[in-house]
Design an enzyme around this catalytic site. Structure first.
Site, short mmCIF file in Angstrom:
data_model
loop_
_atom_site.label_atom_id
_atom_site.label_comp_id
_atom_site.label_asym_id
_atom_site.label_seq_id
_atom_site.Cartn_x
_atom_site.Cartn_y
_atom_site.Cartn_z
CG ASP A 18 -1.84 -1.07 1.11
OD1 ASP A 18 -2.28 -1.55 0.08
OD2 ASP A 18 -2.50 -1.46 2.13
CD GLU A 44 -6.83 7.18 -6.40
OE1 GLU A 44 -6.34 6.33 -5.71
OE2 GLU A 44 -7.21 8.28 -6.29
CG ASP A 241 -1.54 -7.70 1.24
OD1 ASP A 241 -2.73 -7.83 0.47
OD2 ASP A 241 -1.44 -7.28 2.29
#
Length: 381
Positions: A18, A44, A241
């Protein structure tokens, strides 16, 4: 009777998926602002195994190589080895950026639409905070948590701990007695590592070289350490992840202490009040605490799209104020314009200053203008 509380905050390193996305989004923003300070950017990012996707809306005169910006960010975060499941030179980068909606732009651009003053880029609420419990006027748990992840990254880059890999997380639980921080009750660190290192080595080196230099003044013989508690963390990062921009908003702010308006920061130019007004609210709150008239302060601002002035200004000092809260609110209104134009000008937000704040928190830093306390005197009695 004394009240004991345990308050926990977490941080993640620059190699966390992230956080990698946050750095890429802010890297694109910085590159555009460097050439065109009036760039409008809503960028984004998504990352997973061997893939980065960059999408969003931009209006800019800048001409940048987005591929280079992305790969530079990946490289800087430490992903330079194909064994990690992604690396800067070989991953796929997909770009889907297009022009900002004119329906939004007409209400934000100065002198256009029905308003001569730049309005807020969207509606929203912002809660921001300051406390005198640390020199940075930040809560102690998040300050220590950031210190740990930053120390992990430094130890990896300097080869002080040779088996570290880019992705890591920390979590610090602080014991408070009647609202005053007394000790660290628990520390959790999970870090990516080379496959051939033993868990005993990981635990001992992390405690000695990472935890003690950062938390040594706060730990005691009752402090609990959870170091890689599941034992093995080799497959981490984007390979283990998927990551997204804006998914670590509590890490970015105060670690869960105080409230949050839920707007993320990274990839947004300062016309977006999610970012710029949050920075201003922190600036106001920090100056209030720095003045000495309270021990902690929380500010809420709210905005409507197109409208320049906030729809509300709310100040809460949690009962620690030394002058009436109504007076403090009035001083804020009298000394801080709080329109997007004033905020951007006062904090000098049209510069490429954002990527460096995409890791280890946007607040409590000494390298950004919004952390100055030059307005503290207006609040003193």
């Amino acid at each position: 009777m004394k009240r004991t509380q345990l308050i926990t905050s977490e941080s993640v390193s620059e190699g966390h998926p992230d956080k990698l996305c946050d750095q890429i989004s802010d890297g694109v923003l910085d590159a555009m602002l460097e050439q065109d300070p009036d760039s409008r950017v809503a960028c984004e990012c998504l990352t997973t195994t061997w893939l980065v996707v960059v999408a969003g809306e931009v209006t800019t005169k800048a001409t940048i190589d987005v591929q280079t910006v992305v790969r530079d960010a990946i490289r800087a975060a430490g992903y330079t080895n194909s064994e990690y499941g992604i690396d800067a030179d070989h991953c796929s980068v997909l770009i889907a950026l297009h022009e900002q909606s004119p329906d939004i732009a007409q209400w934000v651009n100065t002198g256009e639409g029905l308003h001569a003053e730049q309005g807020a880029g969207d509606q929203g609420i912002m809660y921001w905070y300051a406390t005198n419990e640390t020199p940075q006027l930040m809560p102690l748990p998040i300050t220590l948590a950031h210190g740990l992840t930053k120390r992990l990254a430094e130890s990896r880059r300097e080869n002080e701990i040779t088996w570290l890999r880019p992705d890591s997380k920390s979590q610090v639980t602080v014991e408070y007695v009647d609202g005053v921080s007394k000790r660290v009750d628990a520390i959790v660190i999970s870090t990516q590592h080379d496959p051939d290192v033993t868990h005993d080595t990981i635990r001992s080196e992390v405690i000695e070289k990472i935890v003690k230099p950062i938390c040594g003044d706060w730990i005691d013989n009752k402090t609990v350490f959870h170091i890689n508690p599941t034992g093995k963390f080799v497959i981490w990062g984007p390979h283990g992840d998927a990551g997204l921009t804006g998914r670590k908003i509590i890490v970015d702010t105060y670690g869960g202490v105080g409230r949050h308006g839920w707007g993320a920061f990274s990839g947004k130019d300062p016309s977006k009040v999610d970012r710029s007004a949050a920075y201003m609210a922190r600036y106001v709150a920090k100056n209030i605490v720095a003045s000495g008239i309270c021990e902690k302060c929380e500010i809420q601002l709210s905005y409507a799209i197109w409208v320049a002035q906030p729809t509300s200004v709310y100040v809460d000092c949690y009962g620690t104020e030394k002058r009436p809260i109504e007076e403090i609110e009035q001083i804020v209104k009298d000394n801080f314009d709080l329109s997007p134009t004033w905020i951007i000008t006062t904090l000098d937000l049209k510069k490429p200053i954002y990527k460096k704040t995409a890791t280890y928190g946007h607040f409590g830093r000494d390298d950004v203008s919004r952390e100055k306390t030059d307005k503290a005197d207006v609040f003193k009695i």
